[in-house]
Design an enzyme around this catalytic site. Sequence first.
Site, short mmCIF file in Angstrom:
data_model
loop_
_atom_site.label_atom_id
_atom_site.label_comp_id
_atom_site.label_asym_id
_atom_site.label_seq_id
_atom_site.Cartn_x
_atom_site.Cartn_y
_atom_site.Cartn_z
N TRP A 105 0.83 -1.22 0.00
CA TRP A 105 0.00 0.00 0.00
C TRP A 105 0.84 1.24 0.00
CZ3 TRP A 105 -4.38 -0.65 -2.05
CH2 TRP A 105 -5.05 -1.87 -1.91
N ASP A 176 -1.76 6.51 6.40
CA ASP A 176 -2.84 5.66 5.90
C ASP A 176 -3.10 4.61 6.97
OD1 ASP A 176 -4.44 3.77 4.70
OD2 ASP A 176 -3.18 3.48 2.92
N LYS A 200 -12.88 -1.96 6.64
CA LYS A 200 -12.21 -2.94 7.51
C LYS A 200 -12.76 -2.78 8.94
CE LYS A 200 -8.77 -2.17 4.13
NZ LYS A 200 -8.86 -3.37 3.37
#
Length: 362
Positions: A105, A176, A200
Amino acid sequence: MTQIFNFSAGPAVLPKEVLAQAAAEMLDWHGSGMSVMEMSHRGPEFMSIYKAAERDLRELLAVPDNYKILFMQGGGLSQNALIPLNLLGHKPEGATIDFIHTGSWSAKSIKEAGKYAKVNTAASNTTAVPAQAEWQLTPAPGAAYLHMCTNETIDGVEYQPDFNDPRFAGRVLVADMSSHILSRVIDVAKYGVIFAGAQKNIGPAGVTIVIIRDDLLGKALPVCPSAFDFKLVADNESMYNTPPTYGIYIAGLVFQWLKQQGGVAEMEKRAKAKADLLYAALDADDFYQNRVAPANRSRMNVPFYLKDESKNEAFLAGAKARGLLQLKGHKSVGGMRASIYNAMPIEGVQALVDYLNEFAGR
Ligand SMILES: Cc1ncc(COP(=O)(O)O)c(C=O)c1O
């Protein structure tokens, strides 16, 4: 029926109580005669839902008053572009962004940011978070900001959120937190911007949370799309355009659930207990392997490999037969991955551990 435990990395398991409440309120929210999906985003009913969600998230994360919370669309990936578009407005041409690369990511963030600025990868390691003292940060006056992914969902690498190195003073940290927000206590004041896709630990895909310090608003590049200009979004309480209303409603129910459970400190305690249980089973012998440095093993996303990978399919089939779903690892890294977010009860992790032991013939 076999009890199901869903280990998906996202969209992921949600608290059963939240889903039951949403089902009960589906056709008629609180006597309004409307489903939440049918309400005007500016009407009093939805505004009360929105305000409660904002207030509860602020309370759960102890967000200081000089930070705004935005409920946006676009997902986590869109922020890789929206953050440079929103923060680089007052930087001279050729600004640099510092990045820490710890997995898939952050790699995506680095690639996208390269469209807008020079990029300096200050440290790189996908099996451990590089020691902060070794980060090769852009020298004074420094980069526009320093971006990191504090929990790598695919690689299973998680930061300890202790940014105490004096070199961070005056630097803007961007994090993030998509896959571990609300699972551990953090000091929001250490960050300039925190962002997270919802699917999530928060709610359904389609909602993206941005928490931003006030002084960083109003620095957008002229080409930044208005609907994604953080200042416009903040000035309009996330209603500059139509926000993802149903997703915000579910997120609000999740925030209420978290408060009833004891808040983020309690989630952190449970996350530690669940992760310790699972890693102990993986470490018991060399039948399974997790390749992340122990100090940086994620408490949310646990990737692992069978030593004999020819048994992968049999492992997954046996898991499915026992109600243990979505354990296949991300296609880019293979193997297995168990995501054990806030809504995963310890009973689910225990069921997985029992199966790991059984499959390994222990
Ligand atoms: C850490 C992290 N960042 C960003 C993303 C991308 O999110 P989205 O698919 O919502 O754009 C994900 C998705 O899994 C993620 O885990």
